[in-house]
Enzyme design. Structure first.
Site, short mmCIF file in Angstrom:
data_model
loop_
_atom_site.label_atom_id
_atom_site.label_comp_id
_atom_site.label_asym_id
_atom_site.label_seq_id
_atom_site.Cartn_x
_atom_site.Cartn_y
_atom_site.Cartn_z
CB CYS A 258 -0.96 -0.05 1.19
SG CYS A 258 -2.21 1.25 1.22
CG LEU A 259 1.51 5.69 2.24
CD1 LEU A 259 1.55 6.45 0.93
CD2 LEU A 259 0.76 6.48 3.30
#
Length: 593
Positions: A331-332
């Site tokens: 993800c991030l």
């Protein structure tokens, strides 16, 4: 310390104009503080949602509709057609004739699954709601001149309003609630009132419920044995105990997102990716991010790169010297890993053996439904909100993600809990999902503006240490994973990593969503994936063509990742001597609230 090439230390001879991540703000009049305080107070009242963004979207939509008489006639005809379908259905119901329902809920909408919704008058109420929903979906479709973002926001906001008035939300119009109330003699409503009071108090006091028995962090979840071998103010580094007599020399470093706790990758023993890779003969390290507070408001995206990923690589280099690392970002965390890898490539730092990006975006032009929350006005509103408290807190992020699928995550849960009196059934993923963290004000502002709003990373305008970086500089092999029904990082957006890199790349598209698609351990039922390989320097293939050329494979994609990593690793040998223990896994940061 791992060996670093001479090129890493050399500075480029050609000067590069710095492009700062966040443009310096001009000097402002002292009265601007008053304005910002007023906006922050308004943001608290609206939950961080910008009223200007809402008004602007509807203004843009209504003005373009007003100048489009053909579109107005089209919508009038659709309303007439929907009313006709609804009338014919009602007549068939009144005459007790078999009739096919003219409207159907979306596949992800489970509000009308109870058999009672197929009997009158509930079936008519259901069809009436879906008919109105269908009309508004068409009414908020694209129009020439209408900004795509405004059309999407108008559609999303109308869907939110319709969800509020759905007949499934009210006891007298929901057959399941009526049936349960009669069967339980009203006890379900009493229990539901108790649930509502409990949840209201938790929201008011901003307290957390204790995890249920069998879902305790460090005992049942995040329970793979290991030790904390490094700690700084940003993160703890966990080294897991080996589970095989021989291991590959190259370790694996996981870089999770700091919007949630890391242990989604070490959830339960049966679905822990950490444990799986340990069983395949890898040494595994994990970054466990700190949960920041108001005192960390000035932490930047660069702090997370330099004091997070780079510090972790330095620490691993002390434990496993002269050895390259397989880095895996989720993800991030994957976005930050791509930034770090491009910076390392630019500077000649060759400590990475490979890069895995799981549900991680490097380009945000097609960032899915989250784009409905991001424009200049909304970002400025969030910045004022964070300026007031120093961070973006759990409730604001939770509401944002829940509203994307409000049908299930908000209203279906509310009906079950408050009207049917049912307890939430605990799951390991559900407990993790509720264990949210805060986002430092500066870092989140830089992320929203520099990456999400301005898309600087793939536009050639993202600078690290005053010099622009380019993803095309990455030369180590990439393993990129997208998930089919991801509403946070849509797979077509994740796939665009192929467009902005030239290195050897393997792309996997797996079933399920942002979290469920990643947690796809061997033996999990109803899982499939597609996999394709692009050689370094090969021509680009668009996502639709790629999808048509790759057939689904039943089962888990984890063995593909393990085999890919093994193919880029040396022969297994004795496990490395573990680093000096600062404490047992899962460490202390994971318990911060």
């Amino acid at each position: 310390m791992a060996t670093i090439s001479t090129a890493q230390k050399a500075k480029p001879a050609t000067p590069n104009l710095p492009v700062p991540l966040a443009d310096p703000a001009p000097a402002r009049h002292p009265h601007a503080v008053l304005d910002r305080a007023a906006r922050a107070a308004l943001a608290r009242l609206t939950g961080g949602v910008s009223p200007h963004s809402i008004v602007a979207a509807w203004q843009d939509w209504s003005l373009h509709l007003a100048r489009s008489p053909g579109r107005q006639l089209e919508l009038a005809e659709r309303a007439q057609a929907n009313a006709g379908k609804l009338g014919a259905f009602a007549m068939s119901e009144a005459l007790a004739r078999e009739a096919e329902a003219p409207f159907a809920p979306k596949a992800y909408d489970h509000r009308f699954t109870h058999p009672g919704w197929e009997q009158p008058p509930f079936s008519l109420w259901k069809q009436g709601f879906l008919a109105v929903q269908d009309w508004w979906h068409a009414a908020t479709d694209d129009m020439p001149g209408l900004a795509k973002g405004d059309a999407d926001r108008a559609r999303f906001q109308m869907r939110q309003w319709l969800d509020i008035v759905s007949p499934s939300n009210f006891p007298l119009t929901n057959p399941e609630i009526i049936q349960e109330t009669v069967a339980a003699g009203g006890r379900n409503l009493v229990q539901g009132a108790a649930h509502f009071t409990e949840d209201w108090l938790h929201t008011l006091l901003q307290t957390r419920e204790k995890p249920p028995e069998g879902y305790r962090v460090g005992e049942d979840l995040a329970c793979t044995p290991g030790r904390v071998v490094f700690r700084n103010p940003w993160f703890e580094l966990i080294q897991y105990d080996p589970r095989t007599e021989a291991v590959h020399p190259e370790p694996v470093l996981f870089v999770p997102a700091w919007i949630m706790k890391y242990y989604v990758l070490d959830l339960s023993p049966g679905n822990s990716m950490v444990r799986y890779l340990l069983d395949q003969g890898f040494t595994v390290f994990m970054i466990s991010w700190r949960n920041p507070g108001a005192e960390h408001a000035d932490w930047s995206l660069e702090d997370y790169r330099r004091n997070g990923i780079m510090a972790a690589l330095d620490a691993i280099g002390e434990i496993v010297p002269d050895t390259k690392v397989h880095a895996n970002g989720y993800c991030l965390g994957g976005t930050l890993l791509a930034i770090a890898a491009a910076t390392m490539a630019r500077d000649g730092d060759d400590r990475l053996a490979s890069i895995t990006l799981m549900a991680a975006q490097v380009d945000f032009a097609e960032a899915g439904e989250l784009l409905r929350f991001v424009d200049d006005s909304q970002v400025a509103f969030i910045e004022d909100f964070m300026w007031d408290q120093g961070y973006l807190d759990r409730p604001q992020m939770t509401r944002t993600f829940a509203s994307i699928r409000a049908e299930d995550l908000i209203y279906s849960r509310a009906v079950n809990r408050y009207f049917l009196g049912r307890e939430d059934l605990p799951t390991d993923l559900g407990v993790w999902n509720g264990d949210t963290t805060r986002m430092p004000a500066r870092m989140h502002s830089e992320y929203l503006r520099g990456l999400f709003l301005e898309n600087r990373l793939t536009a050639g305008r993202f600078a690290v240490e005053g010099q622009v970086i380019a993803l095309k500089d990455i030369s180590v092999p990439l393993f990129v994973v997208g998930t089919e029904t991801d509403h946070i990082a849509p797979w077509q957006s994740v796939y665009k990593t192929r467009l902005f890199t030239d290195c050897d790349l393997t792309f996997v598209l797996t079933s399920r969503g942002h979290n469920g698609g990643i947690l796809s351990e061997p033996g999990h039922p109803n899982r499939h994936y597609r996999i394709g390989h692009r050689e370094a320097g090969a021509l680009y293939t668009d996502p639709e063509t790629w999808l048509a050329r790759h057939d689904p494979v039943e089962g888990s994609w984890w063995p593909e990742l393990s085999d890919w990593l093994a193919g880029l690793s040396g022969e297994p040998g004795p496990p490395p001597v573990p680093g000096r223990a600062l404490g047992a896994a899962p460490g202390t940061y994971v318990h911060q609230t």
